[in-house]
Design a protein around this motif. Structure first.
Motif, PDB file in Angstrom:
ATOM      1  N   ALA A  39       4.627  69.921  17.845  1.00  7.32           N
ATOM      2  CA  ALA A  39       4.896  71.275  18.415  1.00  7.32           C
ATOM      3  C   ALA A  39       6.050  71.203  19.536  1.00  7.32           C
ATOM      4  N   ILE A  40       5.798  70.468  20.360  1.00  9.92           N
ATOM      5  CA  ILE A  40       6.758  69.927  21.491  1.00  9.92           C
ATOM      6  C   ILE A  40       8.058  69.499  21.108  1.00  9.92           C
ATOM      7  N   ALA A  41       8.087  68.516  20.124  1.00  9.99           N
ATOM      8  CA  ALA A  41       9.433  68.113  19.442  1.00  9.99           C
ATOM      9  C   ALA A  41      10.103  69.277  18.908  1.00  9.99           C
ATOM     10  N   GLU A  42       9.488  69.956  18.112  1.00 11.36           N
ATOM     11  CA  GLU A  42       9.984  71.286  17.308  1.00 11.36           C
ATOM     12  C   GLU A  42      10.561  72.162  18.351  1.00 11.36           C
ATOM     13  N   TYR A  43       9.933  72.463  19.548  1.00 15.62           N
ATOM     14  CA  TYR A  43      10.214  73.653  20.257  1.00 15.62           C
ATOM     15  C   TYR A  43      11.567  73.127  21.293  1.00 15.62           C
ATOM     16  N   PHE A  44      11.397  71.793  21.579  1.00 14.86           N
ATOM     17  CA  PHE A  44      12.377  71.386  22.497  1.00 14.86           C
ATOM     18  C   PHE A  44      13.609  70.812  21.632  1.00 14.86           C
ATOM     19  N   SER A  45      13.496  70.776  20.359  1.00 11.84           N
ATOM     20  CA  SER A  45      14.561  70.574  19.285  1.00 11.84           C
ATOM     21  C   SER A  45      14.818  69.127  19.258  1.00 11.84           C
ATOM     22  N   PHE A  46      14.041  68.305  19.444  1.00 14.85           N
ATOM     23  CA  PHE A  46      13.660  66.635  19.482  1.00 14.85           C
ATOM     24  C   PHE A  46      13.303  66.429  17.958  1.00 14.85           C
ATOM     25  N   PRO A  47      13.749  65.221  17.118  1.00 16.62           N
ATOM     26  CA  PRO A  47      13.364  64.915  15.956  1.00 16.62           C
ATOM     27  C   PRO A  47      12.090  64.343  15.849  1.00 16.62           C
ATOM     28  N   THR A  48      11.568  65.335  14.829  1.00 19.66           N
ATOM     29  CA  THR A  48       9.893  65.204  14.710  1.00 19.66           C
ATOM     30  C   THR A  48       9.638  63.942  14.093  1.00 19.66           C
ATOM     31  N   SER A  49      10.761  63.317  13.464  1.00 18.01           N
ATOM     32  CA  SER A  49      10.559  61.982  12.876  1.00 18.01           C
ATOM     33  C   SER A  49       9.959  60.916  13.996  1.00 18.01           C
ATOM     34  N   LEU A  50      10.476  61.248  15.353  1.00 19.27           N
ATOM     35  CA  LEU A  50       9.821  60.258  16.344  1.00 19.27           C
ATOM     36  C   LEU A  50       8.135  60.471  16.555  1.00 19.27           C
ATOM     37  N   ILE A  51       7.615  61.098  16.131  1.00 17.56           N
ATOM     38  CA  ILE A  51       6.332  61.240  16.392  1.00 17.56           C
ATOM     39  C   ILE A  51       5.530  60.679  15.265  1.00 17.56           C
ATOM     40  N   LYS A  52       4.793  59.539  15.453  1.00 13.75           N
ATOM     41  CA  LYS A  52       4.252  58.660  14.608  1.00 13.75           C
ATOM     42  C   LYS A  52       2.773  58.752  14.829  1.00 13.75           C
ATOM     43  N   PRO A  53       1.910  58.937  13.655  1.00 15.09           N
ATOM     44  CA  PRO A  53       0.654  59.030  13.572  1.00 15.09           C
ATOM     45  C   PRO A  53      -0.281  57.743  13.686  1.00 15.09           C
ATOM     46  N   ILE A  54      -1.252  58.053  14.617  1.00 12.60           N
ATOM     47  CA  ILE A  54      -2.352  57.008  14.607  1.00 12.60           C
ATOM     48  C   ILE A  54      -3.809  57.481  14.686  1.00 12.60           C
ATOM     49  N   TYR A  55      -4.585  56.740  14.506  1.00 13.69           N
ATOM     50  CA  TYR A  55      -5.926  57.145  14.314  1.00 13.69           C
ATOM     51  C   TYR A  55      -6.819  56.518  15.603  1.00 13.69           C
ATOM     52  N   MET A  56      -7.887  57.615  15.827  1.00 12.13           N
ATOM     53  CA  MET A  56      -8.770  57.132  16.840  1.00 12.13           C
ATOM     54  C   MET A  56      -9.237  55.609  16.864  1.00 12.13           C
ATOM     55  N   ARG A  57      -9.412  55.015  15.706  1.00 12.92           N
ATOM     56  CA  ARG A  57     -10.037  53.648  15.546  1.00 12.92           C
ATOM     57  C   ARG A  57      -8.852  52.716  16.012  1.00 12.92           C
ATOM     58  N   ASP A  58      -7.579  53.277  16.284  1.00 12.87           N
ATOM     59  CA  ASP A  58      -6.514  52.504  16.682  1.00 12.87           C
ATOM     60  C   ASP A  58      -6.638  52.328  18.252  1.00 12.87           C
ATOM     61  N   ILE A  59      -7.340  53.058  18.813  1.00 10.93           N
ATOM     62  CA  ILE A  59      -7.428  53.047  20.374  1.00 10.93           C
ATOM     63  C   ILE A  59      -8.781  52.522  20.826  1.00 10.93           C
ATOM     64  N   SER A  60      -8.737  51.360  21.951  1.00 12.64           N
ATOM     65  CA  SER A  60      -9.845  50.972  22.396  1.00 12.64           C
ATOM     66  C   SER A  60     -10.214  51.813  23.716  1.00 12.64           C
ATOM     67  N   TYR A  61     -11.021  52.451  23.433  1.00 13.12           N
ATOM     68  CA  TYR A  61     -11.712  53.252  24.620  1.00 13.12           C
ATOM     69  C   TYR A  61     -12.981  52.421  25.212  1.00 13.12           C
TER      70      TYR A  61
END
Length: 294
Positions: A225-247
């Motif tokens: 949503a930020i990328a779209e509103y600021f006219s940045f390429p949405t392709s720069l947003i890469k998905p990750i999952y909670m399991r990928d983060i060591s909390y």
């Protein structure tokens, strides 16, 4: 007088600026990080929160100071308890002693995240120590007939610790990729709109709990949503999952808040993401121009 603890925080600073701009007498309290542009003093709330309030005798206390490092709270439980529970209890005692109205900033992390879109009447069930201490703080405030305002995933420009929304804008403006979680949902809340809520709340007699947060979004959806509103390429947003983060501390899967009561009562469209991003973009452009980057 309105006394704001945690004035060097993201929501604290914006609230102080907002209320001062309305010609209200504001006194901000900070501990380690001085701020400019608002009337503020250094004070260690751990040592004497009651004495502070007795000395200045404010009409309203907005308590925003807290240990907000969720993983840090899980590791240093004693410090977290002192800052989030003991200080809040003493602030509540001080406010009660001088007859001041008390407003307390709390969090979506008082919920376990099992279903999301929580209402004020839903039973809390924190799954990390940070959430537990904020819930105990709520209880102290409510016992003194105060107001609890729950927000979530605070973002925006200003002082305070780094936040996801600001980081996304900064990275995208440099053409860098942003990794964002797709399977955790919350209610990203703009600090400027928290200040609006606080200002409107001062004009209403309200005791109890109020949810004042943004719309239900995953971090991935928020970043897009930020990328779209600021006219940045949405392709720069890469998905990750909670399991990928060591909390260190467990996180709620879906701690989104239903803020329909606050929107209806106060007239602030805090859960409208386009409205929030319009403000953020305007503030970003103003900041860029002021620093010679725009």
């Amino acid at each position: 007088m309105i006394l704001i603890t945690g004035v060097s925080s993201l929501p604290g600073y914006k609230t102080a600026v907002k209320l001062a701009s309305a010609s209200l007498e504001v006194l901000g309290i900070y501990n380690q990080h001085p701020v400019s542009g608002v009337n503020a003093i250094k004070w260690d709330l751990l040592n004497d929160a009651v004495g502070l309030i007795r000395q200045y005798k404010p009409n309203v206390v907005i308590h925003m100071a807290a240990m907000g490092d969720v993983d840090g709270c899980e590791i240093n439980t004693e410090q977290c308890y002192r800052l989030n529970v003991e200080v809040t209890r003493n602030v509540a005692k001080g406010a009660y002693a001088v007859g001041a109205r008390l407003i307390y900033l709390s969090t979506d992390y008082v919920f376990d995240g099992s279903r999301g879109m929580y209402r004020e009447s839903d039973a809390p069930r924190p799954i990390n120590y940070y959430g537990l201490t904020k819930l105990l703080g709520e209880e102290a405030v409510l016992a003194m007939s105060g107001t609890v305002v729950r927000v979530a995933w605070i973002y925006g420009l200003g002082p305070g610790k780094p936040n996801f929304g600001k980081t996304v804008v900064e990275k995208l403006s440099r053409g860098e990729e942003v990794r964002a979680i797709v399977d955790q949902w919350g209610s990203p809340t703009l600090n400027t709109l928290i200040a609006e809520v606080m200002a409107k709340l001062l004009g209403r007699e309200f005791e109890g709990i109020l949810h004042a947060a943004g719309p239900r979004l995953s971090r991935f959806e928020f970043a897009k949503a930020i990328a779209e509103y600021f006219s940045f390429p949405t392709s720069l947003i890469k998905p990750i999952y909670m399991r990928d983060i060591s909390y260190k501390a467990p996180r709620p899967r879906d701690s989104s808040l239903d803020s329909s009561l606050a929107v209806k009562m106060l007239g602030v469209p805090i859960n409208d993401i386009k409205y929030a991003l319009e403000i953020l973009k305007r503030e970003w452009e103003t900041q860029a121009h002021a620093t010679g980057l725009g």
